[in-house]
Design an enzyme around this catalytic site. Structure first.
Site, PDB file in Angstrom:
ATOM      1  N   ARG A  46       0.880  -1.301  -0.035  1.00 54.47           N
ATOM      2  CA  ARG A  46       0.191   0.055   0.194  1.00 54.47           C
ATOM      3  C   ARG A  46       0.830   1.438  -0.133  1.00 54.47           C
ATOM      4  NH1 ARG A  46      -5.571   0.215   1.992  1.00 54.47           N
ATOM      5  NH2 ARG A  46      -5.818  -1.864   2.424  1.00 54.47           N
ATOM      6  N   LYS A 176      14.084 -25.201   7.393  1.00 55.75           N
ATOM      7  CA  LYS A 176      15.168 -25.124   8.269  1.00 55.75           C
ATOM      8  C   LYS A 176      16.049 -26.450   7.805  1.00 55.75           C
ATOM      9  CE  LYS A 176      12.848 -22.988  12.309  1.00 55.75           C
ATOM     10  NZ  LYS A 176      13.650 -21.700  12.729  1.00 55.75           N
ATOM     11  N   HIS A 234       3.694 -25.471  12.691  1.00 55.02           N
ATOM     12  CA  HIS A 234       5.400 -26.031  12.853  1.00 55.02           C
ATOM     13  C   HIS A 234       5.288 -27.352  13.756  1.00 55.02           C
ATOM     14  CE1 HIS A 234       5.572 -22.002  11.394  1.00 55.02           C
ATOM     15  NE2 HIS A 234       5.570 -21.155  12.470  1.00 55.02           N
TER      16      HIS A 234
HETATM   17  C1  BG6 Z   1       5.947 -17.932  13.631  1.00 55.95           C
HETATM   18  C2  BG6 Z   1       5.191 -17.735  14.930  1.00 55.95           C
HETATM   19  O1  BG6 Z   1       5.460 -18.771  12.653  1.00 55.95           O
HETATM   20  O2  BG6 Z   1       7.249 -18.698  14.076  1.00 55.95           O
HETATM   21  C3  BG6 Z   1       5.893 -16.954  15.646  1.00 55.95           C
HETATM   22  O3  BG6 Z   1       4.121 -16.719  14.304  1.00 55.95           O
HETATM   23  C4  BG6 Z   1       7.149 -17.574  16.216  1.00 55.95           C
HETATM   24  O4  BG6 Z   1       5.081 -16.446  16.669  1.00 55.95           O
HETATM   25  C5  BG6 Z   1       8.117 -18.111  15.112  1.00 55.95           C
HETATM   26  O5  BG6 Z   1       7.923 -16.574  17.028  1.00 55.95           O
HETATM   27  C6  BG6 Z   1       9.197 -18.947  15.530  1.00 55.95           C
HETATM   28  O6  BG6 Z   1       9.993 -19.395  14.362  1.00 55.95           O
HETATM   29  P1  BG6 Z   1      11.519 -19.579  14.686  1.00 55.95           P
HETATM   30  O7  BG6 Z   1      12.168 -19.801  13.271  1.00 55.95           O
HETATM   31  O8  BG6 Z   1      12.218 -18.216  15.373  1.00 55.95           O
HETATM   32  O9  BG6 Z   1      11.557 -20.624  15.656  1.00 55.95           O
END
Ligand code: BG6
Length: 479
Positions: A46, A176, A234
């Site tokens: 935007r 990762k 995750h």
């Molecule tokens: C994100 C979440 O998907 O993953 C966050 O929304 C979190 O809240 C993050 O902090 C963690 O990712 P990483 O790669 O730092 O473990």
């Protein structure tokens, strides 16, 4: 259709994810000469910027978020960038956007990193401007909905313009290295697979602990909570990679077919199998931090911590609990998996006063990338008063094993795969929906039993009920 995209269109290009992850990842790939020389990157958002001011914003982001040694050729990278302002809620600006993107020689990859409410109008706009043909791929960043129903709505909207083989749903944990290494560990070694089942494994623990709090994401996080923010995506992806059957090849369909079977086999949990928590003021690494309610500025029932005892109802995992826990403002940032093996069936040393501990495999995902297998060994000595045994760790520090490799940002791999069209590390629609189904069933339990988060002090491992959840089964969380 297989093609390497030579145009990359970034929606949300001025946003936090773009500045912290996407632009740095692309620049790092460029420095390693992994981007096609013809690739053009068009940012849109935007904000009223022109090409020069977008390049400035990008330069500042790179200087802030990309280590200096990975910024070689930054000028070259910045030259790939251009910008088109757009209000995605109306169709008006999409033709100008299409003109800015131009006609790709090979194909276009689109990355949507915007509020989910903009997904639908954006797709309509892209269709309106002809940015949706066979040569276009669509990449979606989370959150993809807040429950199964809203996720289906998003998936349906995207499916109107793009077939599943051109939709790339991001779960950055799959980018990762250490997460991908789970597959190598399991399927490139003969050692583990024969014992990777309920006959030999007692339980599994998955911990994703963070020290950060809200990080300014007040509105988003309070509507999400730990279950939707971390478990739905995750953590369930980690469980799927750990528990899946061996796929026939490292190929997008084969891998995702096996993952979705695990996700569909997750048993609905009962009320006593979950714990929720919310942090109160405390200290992390000696520094005082405020409570969640103070950071938020109001009272809230959102969980910043959850622990769950999960089960996978299939032959391989029958009766093996998967203890999952994740939370904000815990004592340390650590993501790790613990596979606890069973005791040997009969100890020949029992009559000699020896006690022994069962084997345990600890897989460090981050920040330490270590794999440790605890083996039992004899303590040296003549043994006049019996034999003594003790666990000794067999340690592999991945950075030491692979010296000279730089630690990459997870998005580097994912962006490259998007550009090149490899879906293996992206989440398929049926996986996302199976994940939501399980998570929705947990939320239903919380709602029907009116479960409110218990408080925990920032800098501790969550409410004591989380410890009790495991200890009731004679299990201690690995710390
Ligand atoms: C994100 C979440 O998907 O993953 C966050 O929304 C979190 O809240 C993050 O902090 C963690 O990712 P990483 O790669 O730092 O473990």
């Amino acid at each position: 259709m297989s093609f390497t995209a030579d145009r990359l269109l970034l929606f949300g290009a001025t946003g936090d994810l773009s500045q912290r992850m996407l632009l740095p990842s692309l620049c790092a790939l460029d420095a390693d000469e992994l981007l096609d020389p013809d690739l053009r990157i068009i940012g849109t958002a935007r904000s009223d910027l022109d090409d020069a001011s977008f390049r400035n914003l990008a330069r500042e982001a790179l200087e802030k978020y990309l280590p200096a040694e990975r910024r070689g050729g930054m000028a070259n990278f910045l030259n790939r960038l251009s910008y088109q302002q757009l209000d995605a809620t109306t169709l008006d600006g999409f033709s100008d956007l299409a003109a800015k993107v131009g006609e790709p020689n090979q194909g276009l990859a689109i990355f949507l990193s915007t509020a989910p409410s903009l997904f639908e109008p954006t797709i309509k706009g892209l269709q309106h401007a002809g940015l949706d043909g066979d040569h276009v791929r669509m990449c979606l960043e989370k959150p993809l909905g807040v429950d199964l129903a809203s996720s289906c709505e998003i998936n349906d909207a995207v499916a109107q313009a793009f077939p599943e083989d051109r939709i790339f749903r991001i779960d950055h944990y799959l980018g990762k290295e250490t997460v991908q290494n789970l597959l190598a560990l399991r399927f490139a070694n003969i050692l583990f697979e024969p014992i990777w089942n309920s006959n030999y494994i007692d339980h599994v623990q998955v911990t994703v602990a963070e020290t950060v709090g809200l990080e300014g994401r007040v509105a988003f996080y309070d509507d999400a909570g730990a279950l939707r923010d971390m478990v739905q995506n995750h953590m369930l992806q980690l469980v799927a990679m750990l528990a899946m059957e061996p796929p026939t090849s490292f190929d997008a369909t084969a891998v995702r077919d096996e993952k979705v079977k695990v996700l569909r086999a997750m048993r609905k949990v009962t009320a006593t199998e979950t714990v929720t928590g919310q942090y109160r003021a405390g200290a992390i690494s000696g520094e005082a931090v405020p409570g969640y309610d103070e950071e938020l500025g109001k009272d809230s029932d959102t969980e910043t911590f959850t622990a769950i005892k999960g089960h996978i109802d299939n032959w391989r995992w029958k009766g093996v609990p998967f203890y999952l826990r994740t939370g904000k403002r815990l004592p340390e940032r650590v993501t790790e998996i613990v596979v606890q093996f069973r005791c040997v069936p009969h100890s020949i040393f029992a009559g000699m006063g020896a006690t022994m501990e069962p084997n345990r495999l600890v897989i460090g995902i981050q920040p330490e990338e270590n794999i440790t297998l605890n083996l039992t060994a004899k303590v040296p000595g003549l043994g006049q008063d019996g034999i003594r045994l003790r666990p000794v760790p067999l340690n592999i520090a991945m950075p030491d094993a692979f010296v000279g490799q730089h630690r990459r940002i997870a998005y580097e791999r994912l962006l490259l795969d998007l550009i090149e069209g490899d879906q293996t590390l992206f989440v398929r629609r049926d996986e996302v929906e199976a994940q939501w189904q399980w998570v929705d069933s947990i939320r239903e339990i919380w709602n029907s039993t009116d479960q409110k988060p218990k408080t925990y002090t920032a800098g501790t491992w969550g409410p004591s009920a989380a410890i009790a959840l495991a200890e009731r089964d004679g299990v201690s969380w690995h710390e």
